[in-house]
Design a protein around this motif. Sequence first.
Motif, PDB file in Angstrom:
ATOM      1  N   VAL A   1      49.956  77.282 -11.176  1.00  0.00           N
ATOM      2  CA  VAL A   1      49.742  78.524 -10.424  1.00  0.00           C
ATOM      3  C   VAL A   1      49.777  78.241  -8.922  1.00  0.00           C
ATOM      4  CG1 VAL A   1      48.160  80.441  -9.975  1.00  0.00           C
ATOM      5  CG2 VAL A   1      48.421  79.547 -12.316  1.00  0.00           C
ATOM      6  N   GLU A   2      48.982  77.251  -8.519  1.00  0.00           N
ATOM      7  CA  GLU A   2      48.919  76.934  -7.092  1.00  0.00           C
ATOM      8  C   GLU A   2      50.091  76.035  -6.659  1.00  0.00           C
ATOM      9  OE1 GLU A   2      45.061  75.252  -6.551  1.00  0.00           O
ATOM     10  OE2 GLU A   2      44.076  76.922  -7.587  1.00  0.00           O
ATOM     11  N   GLY A   3      50.361  75.020  -7.463  1.00  0.00           N
ATOM     12  CA  GLY A   3      51.390  74.048  -7.074  1.00  0.00           C
ATOM     13  C   GLY A   3      52.793  74.611  -7.136  1.00  0.00           C
ATOM     14  N   MET A   4      53.090  75.462  -8.129  1.00  0.00           N
ATOM     15  CA  MET A   4      54.443  75.993  -8.282  1.00  0.00           C
ATOM     16  C   MET A   4      54.560  77.458  -7.839  1.00  0.00           C
ATOM     17  SD  MET A   4      55.477  74.322 -12.005  1.00  0.00           S
ATOM     18  CE  MET A   4      57.188  74.853 -11.838  1.00  0.00           C
ATOM     19  N   GLY A   5      53.410  78.077  -7.549  1.00  0.00           N
ATOM     20  CA  GLY A   5      53.421  79.457  -7.078  1.00  0.00           C
ATOM     21  C   GLY A   5      53.790  80.473  -8.137  1.00  0.00           C
ATOM     22  N   ILE A   6      53.531  80.162  -9.408  1.00  0.00           N
ATOM     23  CA  ILE A   6      53.827  81.089 -10.504  1.00  0.00           C
ATOM     24  C   ILE A   6      52.576  81.916 -10.814  1.00  0.00           C
ATOM     25  CG2 ILE A   6      54.557  81.280 -12.918  1.00  0.00           C
ATOM     26  CD1 ILE A   6      56.003  78.627 -12.601  1.00  0.00           C
ATOM     27  N   LYS A   7      52.764  83.200 -10.973  1.00  0.00           N
ATOM     28  CA  LYS A   7      51.627  84.072 -11.264  1.00  0.00           C
ATOM     29  C   LYS A   7      50.991  83.688 -12.604  1.00  0.00           C
ATOM     30  CE  LYS A   7      53.383  88.078  -8.728  1.00  0.00           C
ATOM     31  NZ  LYS A   7      53.808  89.501  -8.825  1.00  0.00           N
ATOM     32  N   PRO A   8      49.649  83.780 -12.688  1.00  0.00           N
ATOM     33  CA  PRO A   8      48.959  83.403 -13.930  1.00  0.00           C
ATOM     34  C   PRO A   8      49.511  84.097 -15.168  1.00  0.00           C
ATOM     35  CG  PRO A   8      47.384  83.765 -12.168  1.00  0.00           C
ATOM     36  CD  PRO A   8      48.715  84.205 -11.633  1.00  0.00           C
ATOM     37  N   LYS A   9      49.987  85.343 -14.970  1.00  0.00           N
ATOM     38  CA  LYS A   9      50.502  86.131 -16.099  1.00  0.00           C
ATOM     39  C   LYS A   9      51.681  85.446 -16.770  1.00  0.00           C
ATOM     40  CE  LYS A   9      52.319  90.759 -17.087  1.00  0.00           C
ATOM     41  NZ  LYS A   9      52.668  92.072 -16.515  1.00  0.00           N
ATOM     42  N   PHE A  10      52.484  84.699 -15.983  1.00  0.00           N
ATOM     43  CA  PHE A  10      53.696  84.059 -16.503  1.00  0.00           C
ATOM     44  C   PHE A  10      53.590  82.536 -16.592  1.00  0.00           C
ATOM     45  CE2 PHE A  10      54.940  87.835 -13.992  1.00  0.00           C
ATOM     46  CZ  PHE A  10      55.423  88.633 -15.024  1.00  0.00           C
ATOM     47  N   ALA A  11      52.526  81.993 -16.021  1.00  0.00           N
ATOM     48  CA  ALA A  11      52.459  80.535 -15.850  1.00  0.00           C
ATOM     49  C   ALA A  11      52.356  79.767 -17.162  1.00  0.00           C
ATOM     50  CB  ALA A  11      51.276  80.191 -14.951  1.00  0.00           C
ATOM     51  N   PHE A  12      51.667  80.326 -18.155  1.00  0.00           N
ATOM     52  CA  PHE A  12      51.289  79.506 -19.307  1.00  0.00           C
ATOM     53  C   PHE A  12      52.060  79.814 -20.589  1.00  0.00           C
ATOM     54  CE2 PHE A  12      47.388  79.931 -16.597  1.00  0.00           C
ATOM     55  CZ  PHE A  12      47.493  78.676 -16.019  1.00  0.00           C
ATOM     56  N   GLY A  13      53.057  80.699 -20.509  1.00  0.00           N
ATOM     57  CA  GLY A  13      53.850  81.022 -21.692  1.00  0.00           C
ATOM     58  C   GLY A  13      54.492  79.819 -22.339  1.00  0.00           C
ATOM     59  N   PRO A  14      55.154  78.958 -21.562  1.00  0.00           N
ATOM     60  CA  PRO A  14      55.766  77.770 -22.163  1.00  0.00           C
ATOM     61  C   PRO A  14      54.740  76.859 -22.836  1.00  0.00           C
ATOM     62  CG  PRO A  14      56.667  78.167 -19.975  1.00  0.00           C
ATOM     63  CD  PRO A  14      55.506  79.081 -20.124  1.00  0.00           C
ATOM     64  N   LEU A  15      53.549  76.774 -22.256  1.00  0.00           N
ATOM     65  CA  LEU A  15      52.524  75.901 -22.828  1.00  0.00           C
ATOM     66  C   LEU A  15      52.027  76.459 -24.166  1.00  0.00           C
ATOM     67  CD1 LEU A  15      50.429  75.141 -19.604  1.00  0.00           C
ATOM     68  CD2 LEU A  15      52.647  74.223 -20.335  1.00  0.00           C
ATOM     69  N   ARG A  16      51.889  77.785 -24.228  1.00  0.00           N
ATOM     70  CA  ARG A  16      51.448  78.431 -25.472  1.00  0.00           C
ATOM     71  C   ARG A  16      52.473  78.173 -26.586  1.00  0.00           C
ATOM     72  NH1 ARG A  16      47.600  81.932 -25.562  1.00  0.00           N
ATOM     73  NH2 ARG A  16      47.819  82.413 -23.344  1.00  0.00           N
ATOM     74  N   THR A  17      53.752  78.320 -26.237  1.00  0.00           N
ATOM     75  CA  THR A  17      54.813  78.072 -27.223  1.00  0.00           C
ATOM     76  C   THR A  17      54.805  76.613 -27.666  1.00  0.00           C
ATOM     77  OG1 THR A  17      56.178  79.809 -26.251  1.00  0.00           O
ATOM     78  CG2 THR A  17      57.302  78.160 -27.609  1.00  0.00           C
ATOM     79  N   ALA A  18      54.593  75.706 -26.726  1.00  0.00           N
ATOM     80  CA  ALA A  18      54.581  74.286 -27.054  1.00  0.00           C
ATOM     81  C   ALA A  18      53.444  73.914 -27.987  1.00  0.00           C
ATOM     82  CB  ALA A  18      54.482  73.465 -25.765  1.00  0.00           C
ATOM     83  N   VAL A  19      52.280  74.494 -27.750  1.00  0.00           N
ATOM     84  CA  VAL A  19      51.084  74.123 -28.507  1.00  0.00           C
ATOM     85  C   VAL A  19      51.063  74.748 -29.899  1.00  0.00           C
ATOM     86  CG1 VAL A  19      48.578  74.472 -28.581  1.00  0.00           C
ATOM     87  CG2 VAL A  19      49.661  73.594 -26.502  1.00  0.00           C
ATOM     88  N   SER A  20      51.502  76.023 -30.003  1.00  0.00           N
ATOM     89  CA  SER A  20      51.357  76.752 -31.275  1.00  0.00           C
ATOM     90  C   SER A  20      52.680  77.102 -31.939  1.00  0.00           C
ATOM     91  CB  SER A  20      50.585  78.052 -31.037  1.00  0.00           C
ATOM     92  OG  SER A  20      51.352  78.947 -30.249  1.00  0.00           O
ATOM     93  N   GLY A  21      53.772  77.066 -31.169  1.00  0.00           N
ATOM     94  CA  GLY A  21      55.050  77.510 -31.700  1.00  0.00           C
ATOM     95  C   GLY A  21      55.212  79.013 -31.683  1.00  0.00           C
ATOM     96  N   ALA A  22      54.184  79.732 -31.210  1.00  0.00           N
ATOM     97  CA  ALA A  22      54.200  81.191 -31.244  1.00  0.00           C
ATOM     98  C   ALA A  22      54.039  81.780 -29.852  1.00  0.00           C
ATOM     99  CB  ALA A  22      53.086  81.696 -32.149  1.00  0.00           C
TER     100      ALA A  22
END
Length: 513
Positions: free
Chosen positions: A462-483
């Motif tokens: 969020v801070e380092g890449m300047g991505i809004k929290p709303k969009f920042a963690f989608g890839p991580l969610r997919t990586a962890v759960s596949g969903a």
Amino acid sequence: MSEQPATPAPTSTSPRLRVAPSPTGDPHVGTAYMSLFNLAFARQQDGKFVLRIEDTDRTRFREDSEQQVFDTLHWLGLDWDEGPDIGGPYAPYRQSERLDTYRPYVERLLAEGKAYHCWCTPERLAQMREIQQKTKQPTGYDRLCYGKTREERAELPGFSETPVVRMLIPDDVELTFEDLIRGRVSAPRPDDQVILKADGFPTYHLAVVVDDHEMGITHVVRGEEWISSTPKHILLYQWFGLEPPKWAHMPLLRNTDKSKISKRKNPAARLTWFREQGYLPEALVNFLALLAYPPAQGAEGEDVEVFTFDEFSKDFDWRKVNPVGPIFDLKKFEWLNGVYVRKLSVDELASRLLPYLEAEGVLSGNSSLGELARLRKVTELIQTRMALLTEAAPLVRPFFVGDDEFEYAEDALGQLKEDAPAVLDAAISALGDVSDERSGVLGSESAWQAAAIEAALRSAIVEGMGIKPKFAFGPLRTAVSGARVSPPLFESMEILGKTATLNRLQRLRDHLG
């Protein structure tokens, strides 16, 4: 001289109520609905609740159906005081085991001229009904056999070797009666009802009167479809010189199009379906009560729609039952079930999830203590995210599979943006610096906890890449759960542990190239 029926059943000062399902397939939800209202009144009045199996319809009889009745009603906590499985003072409680009981009653009616033999074949009766309908005549038996000997009837068409026995309905039969729910009720004139079939089994109309009398039933609570049959039943009580019970005809459960709910058209008519779908039994009891009964009023006049069976029973009053057929609204029931799911303790919910997770192959039937401990942690995460127990499996599965064993959902991959690889790289780097080791002090915890994980990821993405929290963690969610939708992300990573989390982040990173 014909054998006389048994002497009247002893009177009781406390009510005796019954439910009497037929074992002809999966139990109907109406069996639970009727049982609930019968039992609520019986418990309130310190009476008895009887389970009787009405298995005289041998053409539709199913061997396994009776046990399903026992299992589903016990599952709902609608337990009986007397029945086929536990016995009681008026045993047997299966009609097929009571055939000798009914014969004297039939013989008495024949001897007194209140019943007669009918030798008409099914084909002749079908033809008779067809003519009545085409000519717009009143439907009902035309009494072709009445007053005839076997020999006289045999000379006419449509003769069957084995006769049935029919009631001879008098012209002045009473067609009105008092109902606890509906007040004074009028019913249509009945025809000469068959009371003993050719196979020697009684029909419902005779058996229900005899059994209710001999078992001391004081209140007959049943669906409104039986209103038209009540004059026949009252007439039988009068002919036998017996005191009739009090009547309460419940409104029928209806589909959203207001048609009668049936097992052929609606899976929710099957009582076993609710268990299969992951509804809680206490929620179903609550929902069935709400269908035909107004909710209690809270301190500020608000409707109290969530209540226990004991609370329902305590203030029960037949006059409050709504006689209008209630709509079986599954959406409302799902909401109510979600309320009950959230009310459970974490340990209780985890215990109830276990058989559903085992059925889906998420867990084996012999889970280790470590797996059960992990399940408890996951349950705490997902408790507010489901309304049905069957919804747990896809949420729980990612926590019990290998890091490279689950597939990515198409919608999860489809929502990833071009910066997903960079986000994953940043996450892997940031989480690599979060320690998962304990300090060595007795009772100390690892730094690998949700708060520390979240802080590291927010700082990097969020801070380092300047991505809004709303969009920042989608890839991580997919990586962890596949969903695309999953349990809370940071808490999920904490449960999975550092190694599994980093493995999964790297796997998706490699997948994206």
